[in-house]
Enzyme design. Structure first.
Site, short mmCIF file in Angstrom:
data_model
loop_
_atom_site.label_atom_id
_atom_site.label_comp_id
_atom_site.label_asym_id
_atom_site.label_seq_id
_atom_site.Cartn_x
_atom_site.Cartn_y
_atom_site.Cartn_z
N VAL A 88 0.84 -1.19 0.00
CA VAL A 88 0.00 0.00 0.00
C VAL A 88 0.87 1.25 0.00
O VAL A 88 1.72 1.41 0.88
CB VAL A 88 -0.92 0.01 1.24
N SER A 89 0.71 2.12 -0.99
CA SER A 89 1.43 3.38 -1.07
C SER A 89 2.94 3.15 -0.98
O SER A 89 3.50 2.45 -1.83
CB SER A 89 0.93 4.31 0.05
N TRP A 90 3.64 3.68 0.02
CA TRP A 90 5.08 3.42 0.19
C TRP A 90 5.35 1.93 0.24
O TRP A 90 6.34 1.45 -0.32
CB TRP A 90 5.54 4.10 1.48
#
Length: 280
Positions: free
Chosen positions: A101-103
């Site tokens: 998720v994301s980073w």
């Protein structure tokens, strides 16, 4: 019936990692969650609860976040991928499915690339190929550069609509609920995570990721514009893109919608080629 999480803090040569495992008996590999920058594992529990309760799930706090210790020196994604492999060895797991998720999507890409035999399927949510991404608005990126939202809950509530978009624009109570689950590891851990992604990109080796990949994107994501997710789906050979009507944290705000999509992907068996089809 959903099994409770088993929380453990493990020691890998002096690096303490806080882990949480939800036991399961579904006939698919466990799902390993790589969370976003500064995000402790409690923040993804609403999403986990929306998944099939029989699915085994592994969550952890990366070094410097939540209950994991902060290393003296910074790390890069390749070193973190190696640490994940060692964590899985310690917890006695072989092959897993991975969601980033994301980073954490960058970390998931690195793990799938460096340890292809240990990653069966890959889910990338609200993430990008790194340094070559099309950036969000400067105001959003400036706020993301500071760990303040993880240190001051009132600040999180104040900026949530601008940086997360989607449902956070319409429901202020979402920001309060999100802020209440934050467990900060401190400023240094956040900056170490930023350093891990400094100059990193997967753009030049995305075509070598062979795992079946589900790419999930929010259509109102101020941090990761949708074009970045389209790039991932285009460059990864066995990828499919699914766009969610929400913002950056759709995995939480739209968990009831997203969880069945992910479960269907994880449980789907690849179709075998028919070498000599019969005439009908």
């Amino acid at each position: 019936m959903t099994q409770p999480f088993v929380f453990r803090t493990i020691n890998l040569d002096g690096q303490l990692l806080r882990t949480a495992v939800r036991p399961g008996n579904l006939d698919v590999p466990p799902l390993l969650i790589c969370n976003g920058i500064g995000a402790n594992l409690e923040l993804v529990l609403p999403f986990v609860k929306a998944l099939n309760p029989e699915l085994e799930v592994i969550a952890f706090d990366v070094p410097g976040v939540g209950g994991s210790s902060t290393p003296t020196l910074p790390y890069r994604f390749r070193g973190l991928a190696k640490l994940i492999a060692r964590m899985l060895d310690y917890l006695d797991y072989g092959q897993v499915n991975v969601i980033g998720v994301s980073w954490g999507g960058a970390l998931a890409q690195q793990f799938a690339y460096d340890y292809p035999e240990r990653c069966k399927k890959l889910v990338l949510a609200a993430t990008s190929a790194g340094a070559l991404m099309i950036p969000g608005k400067p105001k959003v990126l400036w706020r993301m550069a500071s760990p303040r939202r993880y240190l001051q809950p009132s600040y999180t509530v104040h900026i949530a609509a601008d940086i997360y978009g989607g449902a956070f624009r319409r429901d202020p109570e979402l920001a309060m609920s999100h802020a209440s689950k934050i467990r900060s590891g401190g400023k240094l851990g956040y900056y170490w995570q930023m350093f891990a992604g400094l100059g990193w990109t997967s753009a030049h080796w995305l075509h070598r990721i062979r795992q079946p990949t589900l790419v999930l994107a929010g259509d109102d994501d101020p941090i990761i514009p949708l074009v970045n997710m389209r790039l991932l789906a285009w460059r990864i050979p066995n990828a499919v893109l699914h766009v969610i009507d929400d913002g950056h944290l759709f995995l939480i705000t739209r968990a009831a919608v997203v969880a069945p999509i992910i479960m269907g992907f994880l449980e789907e068996e690849p179709q075998r080629a028919v070498m000599h089809p019969q005439a009908v």
